[in-house]
Enzyme design. Sequence first.
Site, PDB file in Angstrom:
ATOM      1  CG  ASP A 225      24.673   0.985   9.422  1.00  0.00           C
ATOM      2  OD1 ASP A 225      23.627   1.084   8.761  1.00  0.00           O
ATOM      3  OD2 ASP A 225      25.333  -0.074   9.496  1.00  0.00           O
ATOM      4  CD  GLU A 226      21.091  -1.446  11.214  1.00  0.00           C
ATOM      5  OE1 GLU A 226      19.908  -1.081  11.099  1.00  0.00           O
ATOM      6  OE2 GLU A 226      21.533  -2.515  10.756  1.00  0.00           O
ATOM      7  NE  ARG A 614      16.771 -10.425   9.360  1.00  0.00           N
ATOM      8  CZ  ARG A 614      17.286  -9.358   8.775  1.00  0.00           C
ATOM      9  NH1 ARG A 614      18.590  -9.213   8.688  1.00  0.00           N
ATOM     10  NH2 ARG A 614      16.510  -8.424   8.258  1.00  0.00           N
TER      11      ARG A 614
END
Length: 773
Positions: A225-226, A614
């Site tokens: 992930d990431e 966000r």
Amino acid sequence: MSDYLSTLNPAQKDAVLQNEGPMIIIAGAGSGKTRVLTYRIAHLMKQGVDSFNILSLTFTNKAAREMKERIASVVGQSEAKNLWMGTFHSVFARILRSEADRLGFPSNFTIYDTQDSVRLITAIIKEMNLDKDRYKPKQVLSRISSLKNSLITVRAYVNNPELVEADLHANRPRLGDIYKEYVARCFKSGAMDFDDLLLRTNEILSRFPEVLAKYQDRFKYIMVDEYQDTNHSQYLIVRALADRFQNICVVGDDSQSIYSFRGANINNILNFQKDYPEVKTFKLEQNYRSTSTIVEAANSVIEKNKTRLDKEIWTSNGQGDLIKVMRTISDGEEGRFVAKSIWENMMNKQLTADAFAVLYRTNSQSRALEDALRKKNILYKIYGGISFYQRQEIKNTLSYLRLLINPKDEEALIRVINYPTRGIGATTIDRLTIAANHYKKSIFELLTHLDQVDLKINAGTKTKLQNFVNMILRFQIDAKTKNAYEIADLVVKQVQLIKDLQKDGTPEGVSKVENVQELLNGIKDFITDRIETGEDASLTAFLEDVALATDFDSENKDDSPRVSLMSIHQSKGLEYPYVYIVGLEENLFPSGMSMNTRSELEEERRLFYVALTRAEKGAYLTYAQTRYRWGKLTDAEPSRFLEEIDERFLEYLTPSSPQASTNRFVDSSLFDTEPKTIRFQKPIKRQRQEFTAKKESIKPPSNLKKVRPSSGDTTNLFDTNIVVGSLVEHNRFGAGEVISLEGSGPNKKAEIKFGTVGLKKLLLQFAKLKVIG
């Protein structure tokens, strides 16, 4: 949850169904990447892949826990537990504990955090009689960390004239000597720092082919992930482990690569297709989080970057409100605007404080915001302040516990050998350190043989040292029969840590006592959870959990909703209904220290992209005309990022302060109409809404029954009136339904589906369940 595939959109489903070969999932902000990664793992297991053969690497423990819970809902808790899933550091620490003896480390090696490392480097600089202003410990550690993450060992450093020359020009010619001594002292103490967990894993895999083959064979399927946040060291480990089967799936978003200062290399994701020519590429471009206004505004900014993967993020969500832009006179006025706006939104939209986040480029910007929020009586939480486990009184308590597990841990020993004060001074500690280095022993080993070493100390000091050693040895014996909480409680009481802290009658002293008490509560909570689920509840497990914890892994136990204040870097992976991005000024955001090259500026732009995405429903962008910098009031220029947003997505708010829009020295009627290029003149139109908050009284169930074994009947001790289908209540997880039962006697377990945490498998003898239906 057999219909999990039906919850995916076509792009997500294609990625989940791809089982074999290298693949990259380019996942835009809010596109459901965690769901895809989770269901892909679950699908592999459904297709017959052994859970022990799957490795999933994340960047936070919180992400790993959430993914495991989701996977458990599909394949069951038992199988989900078998997955090798966690952060890079936690997974590699697990590998190293099994293989550390090959490198000469004990399996119970200590993991040094940043403070431990700084303390050790400070001691080395002092012993070498170096100028502490020239060799600042944190800067030296940062340099060593950078070297390690680039796989530059002491030997490689010494043999690289360019590196040596660079430190010579930086007026730190002895950095190589510090590096060498630091590594030697860590080894002697049986300790590794965070960077060692990567460096030593690379060493194990490169020096011992049989170890590499072992883990290549085990990890037939690897997911990361990431991936845009991986550094060179992490990249090499992943490539080595995946080299045999090539079943590697990486997930990430180049537009959210913002950690180059930590060593993250965006080229890892940009060049993935070059590393694996047979790669299959999947794009998750539908954003489920934000309004179309926010998504398209963010797109209009990030498209200015030249180095990026081709994708177009879109959403089927509604258009939503325009992004509000506010100019204020000063940073103080900016803080007051943010606080007033949050308060008005809370009132008008019936929202609680946790619906809002305020994001800033540097932590120092929080002061004005805090002042303004306090004056409005709005509760807030700062992320990135001193975390619980870094507070001095907590570090001291944990150091005692670390010594029980690994008495060779010199950083822990030096911290507590004279705490609370027992008359062992700095001179004695210095002599112990020098003697230990001379005899190539740990300080604790030296202390256990004081009669055989001439330290030139008097009889009184010698007795104090022997008393300290005997106390630690007694604790070690007790630790063999007591759980983590019992031994921690014993240490705190016998060492009289709380009594020592209570001597300080100030509010700070009271707070420190409460912190130590809360640490004990935390240990109790940790072992209770581990015991109930049948997992390792040892002191070693707790200390490792603490060492690998991040600020975001620590749950806020205060139930009051709070506005979140944090740097943009810390906001990555989070989402809030309303987001305020403050300080949008040149040399602040983008940072004046990150505009020297195109790559630096593009990372700043990605940082702004992360901040804006966000937001779910609304975003506010603010900047000040003047701001205090280094104690001086300086003029500020609006950030270029404001100019880069397509203007059709913005609404400019007129400052409420008359001084901000009126020049009292010159009559404006002397001049023609203002040019169209002058902006920020549109007033805000707010409509106040009246509402009545409804308070519902919640009554506890009247039929709560505590499960108790029959008195004196040991055969029935664990055969309670809990059956499949029972509704039960747990003191931490709340209400749930018993799905299945297995085992008998003390090993009897119940698999329970809780409304709050999903599936949990608990040992009945420890779970303390109440039957409520």
